[in-house]
Write a protein that holds these residues in place. Structure first.
Motif, short mmCIF file in Angstrom:
data_model
loop_
_atom_site.label_atom_id
_atom_site.label_comp_id
_atom_site.label_asym_id
_atom_site.label_seq_id
_atom_site.Cartn_x
_atom_site.Cartn_y
_atom_site.Cartn_z
N GLY A 40 0.82 -1.20 0.00
CA GLY A 40 0.00 0.00 0.00
C GLY A 40 0.86 1.25 0.00
N ASN A 41 0.40 2.27 -0.74
CA ASN A 41 1.19 3.50 -0.87
C ASN A 41 0.31 4.74 -0.86
OD1 ASN A 41 4.07 2.50 -1.80
ND2 ASN A 41 2.53 1.22 -2.79
N SER A 42 0.73 5.73 -0.08
CA SER A 42 0.08 7.04 -0.14
C SER A 42 0.98 8.09 0.50
CB SER A 42 -1.27 6.99 0.60
OG SER A 42 -2.00 8.17 0.35
N THR B 4 -0.59 7.44 -9.66
CA THR B 4 0.54 7.09 -10.52
C THR B 4 0.17 6.00 -11.53
OG1 THR B 4 1.32 5.45 -8.92
CG2 THR B 4 2.25 7.66 -8.77
N HIS B 5 -0.65 5.02 -11.09
CA HIS B 5 -1.10 3.94 -11.97
C HIS B 5 -2.18 3.13 -11.27
CE1 HIS B 5 1.98 2.02 -9.51
NE2 HIS B 5 1.73 0.82 -10.01
N GLU B 6 -2.73 2.15 -11.96
CA GLU B 6 -3.96 1.50 -11.49
C GLU B 6 -3.75 0.37 -10.49
OE1 GLU B 6 -2.65 1.34 -14.44
OE2 GLU B 6 -2.85 -0.65 -15.38
N SER C 17 -3.52 -1.97 -7.39
CA SER C 17 -4.34 -1.73 -6.21
C SER C 17 -3.54 -1.18 -5.03
CB SER C 17 -5.09 -3.00 -5.80
OG SER C 17 -4.16 -4.01 -5.52
N ASP C 18 -2.23 -1.46 -4.96
CA ASP C 18 -1.45 -0.89 -3.86
C ASP C 18 -1.26 0.62 -4.01
OD1 ASP C 18 0.26 -1.78 -6.05
OD2 ASP C 18 1.99 -1.29 -4.81
N HIS C 19 -1.87 1.20 -5.07
CA HIS C 19 -1.84 2.65 -5.28
C HIS C 19 -3.24 3.25 -5.43
CE1 HIS C 19 2.56 2.66 -5.97
NE2 HIS C 19 2.27 1.40 -6.26
N SER C 20 -4.25 2.38 -5.61
CA SER C 20 -5.55 2.92 -6.00
C SER C 20 -6.74 2.37 -5.21
CB SER C 20 -5.78 2.64 -7.49
OG SER C 20 -5.95 1.25 -7.71
N THR D 51 8.08 5.69 -7.85
CA THR D 51 8.08 4.29 -7.42
C THR D 51 7.52 3.45 -8.56
OG1 THR D 51 5.83 4.28 -6.51
CG2 THR D 51 7.60 4.98 -5.02
N ASP D 52 7.67 2.14 -8.47
CA ASP D 52 7.12 1.22 -9.46
C ASP D 52 7.74 1.45 -10.83
OD1 ASP D 52 5.07 1.77 -7.28
OD2 ASP D 52 4.33 -0.12 -8.12
N LEU D 53 9.02 1.13 -10.94
CA LEU D 53 9.67 1.22 -12.25
C LEU D 53 10.79 0.17 -12.31
CD1 LEU D 53 11.71 4.61 -12.27
CD2 LEU D 53 11.04 3.39 -10.24
N GLY E 64 9.37 -3.90 -14.21
CA GLY E 64 9.04 -4.41 -12.88
C GLY E 64 9.29 -3.38 -11.81
N HIS E 65 10.17 -3.73 -10.88
CA HIS E 65 10.43 -2.87 -9.72
C HIS E 65 11.93 -2.64 -9.54
CE1 HIS E 65 6.36 -2.63 -8.07
NE2 HIS E 65 6.21 -3.86 -8.55
N LEU E 66 12.26 -1.52 -8.91
CA LEU E 66 13.65 -1.11 -8.75
C LEU E 66 14.31 -1.82 -7.55
CD1 LEU E 66 14.96 0.98 -10.59
CD2 LEU E 66 14.68 2.66 -8.75
N ALA F 54 11.44 4.02 -0.53
CA ALA F 54 10.05 3.59 -0.30
C ALA F 54 9.69 2.37 -1.14
CB ALA F 54 9.11 4.75 -0.63
N HIS F 55 8.44 1.94 -0.98
CA HIS F 55 7.91 0.78 -1.71
C HIS F 55 8.77 -0.46 -1.50
CE1 HIS F 55 5.62 -1.43 -4.70
NE2 HIS F 55 4.89 -0.37 -5.00
N LEU F 56 9.27 -0.65 -0.26
CA LEU F 56 10.04 -1.86 0.04
C LEU F 56 9.11 -3.08 0.02
CD1 LEU F 56 11.98 0.37 1.26
CD2 LEU F 56 12.64 -1.34 2.96
ZN LIG Z 1 3.23 -0.51 -6.26
#
Ligand SMILES: [Zn+2]
Ligand SMILES: [Zn+2]
Length: 260
Positions: free
Chosen positions: A12-14, A55-57, A59-62, A143-145, A192-194, A217-219
């Motif tokens: 989850g992210n905010s 940032t994108h759809e 669910s951990d962002h929306s 995040t998320d790249l 994917g993820h960094l 973040a986004h660990l």
């Molecule tokens: Zn994410």
């Protein structure tokens, strides 16, 4: 601007951004109830929030949109993200649609939304700028790249406060027993993820950047550890003693940090 992380992990992210004339959320990857509770930690009600920038759809962002989508907030998304979200939600929200790659104004903010490589419809990173209000003059959220393209490096070079993904430790991911090989390949891929190493390669490689504060973040809760990221921070700190580095614990959020 003042900037607070409400919570950030693969679950989850905010983030909360407060400028002289705006209060906005970057992503709403928690339930509406939890976001309302988190805002209360900062003496804010949801009615005092002006807008949400997605940032994108994923669910951990929306996921919070289900409950917050109709609270009258301005919800900023690009067209492709709006399409997939309204399919998921089963309704069209009063989106504020922007075009990826363009800067626009909202209240006293100048917002730059730019493409990042991730397996979503049209994922973006953000840079917010605002004069006045004290604190940071610019805040970046990336995040998320899967990797950091040159364009993204240019975007984040001048921000004073930066949220950057440090998703996984390569060895912990490799040894993880919960994820099948195909998922690991997705995480490791160009969309994917960094990894920690990729994130710190960027941080080490830009000694002239304007950063004053970095949030790692986004660990991943399973494939990363706070102490592993902190060790990398200690090494960077020697190169940049003035820089504030904060590792966002993936097992806590604004609520738990308060009671801890
Ligand atoms: Zn994410
Ligand atoms: Zn994602």
């Amino acid at each position: 601007m003042r900037f607070e992380i409400l919570g950030s992990s693969s679950a989850g992210n905010s983030g909360l951004l407060i400028s002289g004339e705006s209060k906005v959320l970057v992503d709403v990857g928690f339930s509406g109830k939890r976001i309302r509770e988190m805002l209360r930690v900062f003496d804010l009600g949801i009615e005092s929030i002006d807008g949400i920038f997605l940032t994108h759809e994923h669910s951990d962002h929306s996921v919070g949109l289900k409950a917050l989508g109709e609270s009258g907030l301005d919800i900023f998304v690009n067209e492709a993200t709006a399409c997939v979200l309204q399919d998921k939600l089963g309704k069209r929200l009063p989106w504020k649609v922007f075009e990826t790659g363009t800067a626009f104004s909202y209240r006293d903010l100048v917002v730059d939304a730019f493409s990042i490589p991730h397996d979503a419809q049209d994922p973006v990173g953000y840079v917010f700028k605002s004069e006045g209000g004290g604190g940071f003059a610019s805040v970046g959220w990336v995040t998320d790249l899967g990797y950091v393209p040159q364009l993204v490096r240019e975007k984040i070079r001048d921000v004073e406060c930066l949220v950057l993904e440090a998703n996984h430790d390569l060895e912990l991911l490799e040894n993880d027993t919960k994820r099948p090989w195909s998922i690991k390949q997705r995480i490791l891929g160009r969309h994917g993820h960094l990894s920690n190493e990729a994130a710190f390669e960027v941080l080490r490689g830009m000694p002239d950047a304007a950063w004053k504060q970095i949030f790692l973040a986004h660990l991943s809760r399973d494939c990363n550890r706070v102490d592993v990221v902190q060790n990398l921070c200690h090494a960077l700190q020697k190169q940049r003693p003035q820089l504030n580095l904060t590792v966002v614990n993936p097992h806590f959020d604004a609520l738990q940090a308060l009671v801890a």
